[in-house]
Design a protein around this motif. Structure first.
Motif, mmCIF file in Angstrom:
data_model
loop_
_atom_site.group_PDB
_atom_site.id
_atom_site.type_symbol
_atom_site.label_atom_id
_atom_site.label_comp_id
_atom_site.label_asym_id
_atom_site.label_seq_id
_atom_site.Cartn_x
_atom_site.Cartn_y
_atom_site.Cartn_z
ATOM 1 N N ALA A 189 0.808 -1.219 0.000
ATOM 2 C CA ALA A 189 0.000 0.000 0.000
ATOM 3 C C ALA A 189 0.841 1.270 0.000
ATOM 4 C CB ALA A 189 -0.936 0.002 1.209
ATOM 5 N N LEU A 190 2.155 1.126 0.190
ATOM 6 C CA LEU A 190 3.047 2.286 0.218
ATOM 7 C C LEU A 190 3.644 2.514 -1.172
ATOM 8 C CD1 LEU A 190 4.933 1.512 3.557
ATOM 9 C CD2 LEU A 190 3.045 3.130 3.216
ATOM 10 N N PRO A 191 3.749 3.778 -1.604
ATOM 11 C CA PRO A 191 4.289 4.045 -2.943
ATOM 12 C C PRO A 191 5.760 3.660 -3.046
ATOM 13 C CG PRO A 191 3.980 6.093 -1.729
ATOM 14 C CD PRO A 191 3.350 5.008 -0.901
ATOM 15 N N THR A 192 6.106 3.041 -4.171
ATOM 16 C CA THR A 192 7.477 2.606 -4.422
ATOM 17 C C THR A 192 7.961 3.175 -5.746
ATOM 18 O OG1 THR A 192 7.114 0.559 -3.180
ATOM 19 C CG2 THR A 192 8.985 0.606 -4.684
ATOM 20 N N VAL A 193 9.162 3.708 -5.731
ATOM 21 C CA VAL A 193 9.782 4.253 -6.941
ATOM 22 C C VAL A 193 10.938 3.346 -7.323
ATOM 23 C CG1 VAL A 193 11.045 6.214 -7.916
ATOM 24 C CG2 VAL A 193 9.132 6.620 -6.350
ATOM 25 N N LYS A 194 10.944 2.882 -8.578
ATOM 26 C CA LYS A 194 12.017 2.029 -9.068
ATOM 27 C C LYS A 194 12.727 2.729 -10.214
ATOM 28 C CE LYS A 194 9.928 -2.348 -7.630
ATOM 29 N NZ LYS A 194 9.527 -3.721 -8.027
ATOM 30 N N GLU A 195 13.999 3.009 -10.006
ATOM 31 C CA GLU A 195 14.844 3.612 -11.032
ATOM 32 C C GLU A 195 15.982 2.653 -11.353
ATOM 33 O OE1 GLU A 195 14.177 6.364 -12.534
ATOM 34 O OE2 GLU A 195 12.633 7.258 -11.255
ATOM 35 N N SER A 196 16.761 2.980 -12.348
ATOM 36 C CA SER A 196 17.889 2.135 -12.711
ATOM 37 C C SER A 196 18.883 2.063 -11.556
ATOM 38 C CB SER A 196 18.582 2.697 -13.950
ATOM 39 O OG SER A 196 19.710 1.915 -14.295
ATOM 40 N N GLY A 197 18.971 0.914 -10.923
ATOM 41 C CA GLY A 197 19.946 0.710 -9.863
ATOM 42 C C GLY A 197 19.462 0.953 -8.460
ATOM 43 N N PHE A 198 18.296 1.550 -8.266
ATOM 44 C CA PHE A 198 17.813 1.749 -6.898
ATOM 45 C C PHE A 198 16.301 1.687 -6.809
ATOM 46 C CE2 PHE A 198 17.348 6.245 -8.104
ATOM 47 C CZ PHE A 198 16.249 6.660 -7.370
ATOM 48 N N THR A 199 15.837 1.367 -5.602
ATOM 49 C CA THR A 199 14.398 1.311 -5.294
ATOM 50 C C THR A 199 14.154 2.094 -4.011
ATOM 51 O OG1 THR A 199 14.181 -0.877 -6.315
ATOM 52 C CG2 THR A 199 12.443 -0.206 -4.778
ATOM 53 N N ALA A 200 13.075 2.884 -3.998
ATOM 54 C CA ALA A 200 12.727 3.670 -2.808
ATOM 55 C C ALA A 200 11.275 3.415 -2.434
ATOM 56 C CB ALA A 200 12.942 5.162 -3.068
ATOM 57 N N ARG A 201 11.041 3.086 -1.156
ATOM 58 C CA ARG A 201 9.681 2.972 -0.619
ATOM 59 C C ARG A 201 9.438 4.167 0.286
ATOM 60 N NH1 ARG A 201 9.462 -2.101 1.547
ATOM 61 N NH2 ARG A 201 8.238 -2.924 -0.184
ATOM 62 N N ILE A 202 8.391 4.943 0.003
ATOM 63 C CA ILE A 202 8.076 6.143 0.778
ATOM 64 C C ILE A 202 7.148 5.731 1.910
ATOM 65 C CG2 ILE A 202 7.288 8.525 0.708
ATOM 66 C CD1 ILE A 202 9.760 7.771 -1.061
ATOM 67 N N ILE A 203 7.693 5.685 3.112
ATOM 68 C CA ILE A 203 6.959 5.209 4.284
ATOM 69 C C ILE A 203 6.064 6.307 4.843
ATOM 70 C CG2 ILE A 203 7.228 4.226 6.603
ATOM 71 C CD1 ILE A 203 10.090 3.354 5.590
ATOM 72 N N ALA A 204 6.577 7.533 4.883
ATOM 73 C CA ALA A 204 5.808 8.680 5.389
ATOM 74 C C ALA A 204 6.267 9.935 4.656
ATOM 75 C CB ALA A 204 6.011 8.845 6.890
ATOM 76 N N GLY A 205 5.346 10.899 4.503
ATOM 77 C CA GLY A 205 5.688 12.142 3.837
ATOM 78 C C GLY A 205 5.852 11.950 2.343
ATOM 79 N N HIS A 206 6.727 12.750 1.739
ATOM 80 C CA HIS A 206 6.907 12.664 0.291
ATOM 81 C C HIS A 206 8.378 12.592 -0.067
ATOM 82 C CE1 HIS A 206 8.279 16.874 -0.052
ATOM 83 N NE2 HIS A 206 7.406 17.127 0.896
ATOM 84 N N GLY A 207 8.639 12.016 -1.211
ATOM 85 C CA GLY A 207 10.001 11.882 -1.716
ATOM 86 C C GLY A 207 9.982 11.234 -3.082
#
Length: 305
Positions: free
Chosen positions: A160-178
């Motif tokens: 349910a949390l937004p995930t950003v996948k780019e070349s070489g890295f993955t980010a899960r935004i737990i709280a706030g924005h990024g």
């Protein structure tokens, strides 16, 4: 979790990078049965990063069959707890009647406000079979005007949390924005928290828009402005600078921070408040049994003497 003060963590050398304000090497404590905790905040040179006033890194630990974690019911005021797991499961129970199994990648935000009690234990199945545990617990100090809000609990599964996948890295935004996305978690002050994993050679930007920012290196190694840092470390940055983090080896790290609070906080045991008198009241409330009971629990952690 329940907190007792310990010696300050070892202070690193902040002059190694102009953008870095402070480098904190977490102090390791053994809570028994090989369960290790590394504490980065609070620190003698820095109480908070944004509203983050407590930051614990627990594990990795392997519980054998029949063993587990048992944090008996204990109270909180004036803060919100964030429990985030990489491995293992924890059963959360609180005095508002919330019962939730916390699993890896999920967001669990318990807002204590005027007062809540909770327990954290290994679930029955994992206790029977044994499990590996690795995770983080943070406390978010509540801003003036919100310290006495009603207690509450939010749970969002990993998917349910937004995930950003780019070349070489993955980010899960737990709280706030990024990374251009926003978490669904409700907050009473502006802060952010995200898990970032990156492959060796990958560069990841740290958003300069947040007032106070830090990176907690869980494991791996990074390079910033020509200097290298290995986990576990808490790297606190000066405001406004554009930061690029390059993974030297595969790395797992937490991006965190937010708006600074209007003033410092008093912290005693599991209580956080802008008022010493309010903490004294909380002590008496716990000692005399005025906190609500936690469902399915028949023991508690007594007030430290």
């Amino acid at each position: 979790m329940s907190w007792q003060p310990s010696n300050d963590p070892v202070l690193g050398d902040p002059k190694t990078c102009d953008a870095l304000e402070l480098i904190i090497v977490p102090r390791t404590r053994d809570l028994g049965d090989g369960f290790a905790v590394r504490r980065a905040l609070p620190h003698g040179k820095r109480q908070m990063v944004g509203p983050f006033i407590f930051f614990d890194h627990f594990g990795p630990v392997q519980f054998i069959a029949g063993k587990g974690m048992d944090v008996r019911p204990h109270p909180h005021i004036g803060l919100a707890t964030v429990t985030y797991l990489f491995d293992g499961s924890i059963m959360h129970r609180d005095s508002e009647g919330n019962i939730q199994e916390i699993q890896p990648g999920a967001m669990n935000l318990m807002t204590a406000g005027r007062g809540i009690a909770h327990s954290e234990r290994t679930p029955d199945v994992q206790r029977r079979d044994g499990q590996k545990m690795l995770g983080l617990q943070s406390w978010i100090a509540l801003p003036a005007g919100s310290e006495e809000i009603a207690p509450s609990f939010q749970h969002y599964a990993a998917e349910a949390l937004p995930t950003v996948k780019e070349s070489g890295f993955t980010a899960r935004i737990i709280a706030g924005h990024g990374f251009g996305v926003k978490s669904p978690v409700s907050m009473v002050s502006p802060w952010f928290y995200g898990e970032v994993t990156a492959q060796a050679g990958t560069s990841v930007p740290l958003d300069p828009d947040h007032e106070e920012r830090a990176i907690y290196l869980v494991d791996g190694e990074v390079e910033i402005a020509g200097e290298r840092y290995e986990g576990p470390r808490l790297l606190i940055f000066r405001p406004g600078d554009r930061i690029t983090v390059k993974a030297v080896r595969p790395v797992r790290m937490m991006f965190l921070g937010g708006d600074a609070l209007e003033g410092p906080r008093h912290i005693w045991w599991n209580f956080v408040s802008s008022s010493k008198e309010r903490i004294e009241q909380a002590k008496q409330d716990w000692k005399t049994g005025r906190f609500a009971a936690v469902p399915q629990e028949h023991e508690f952690i007594p007030l430290p003497e």
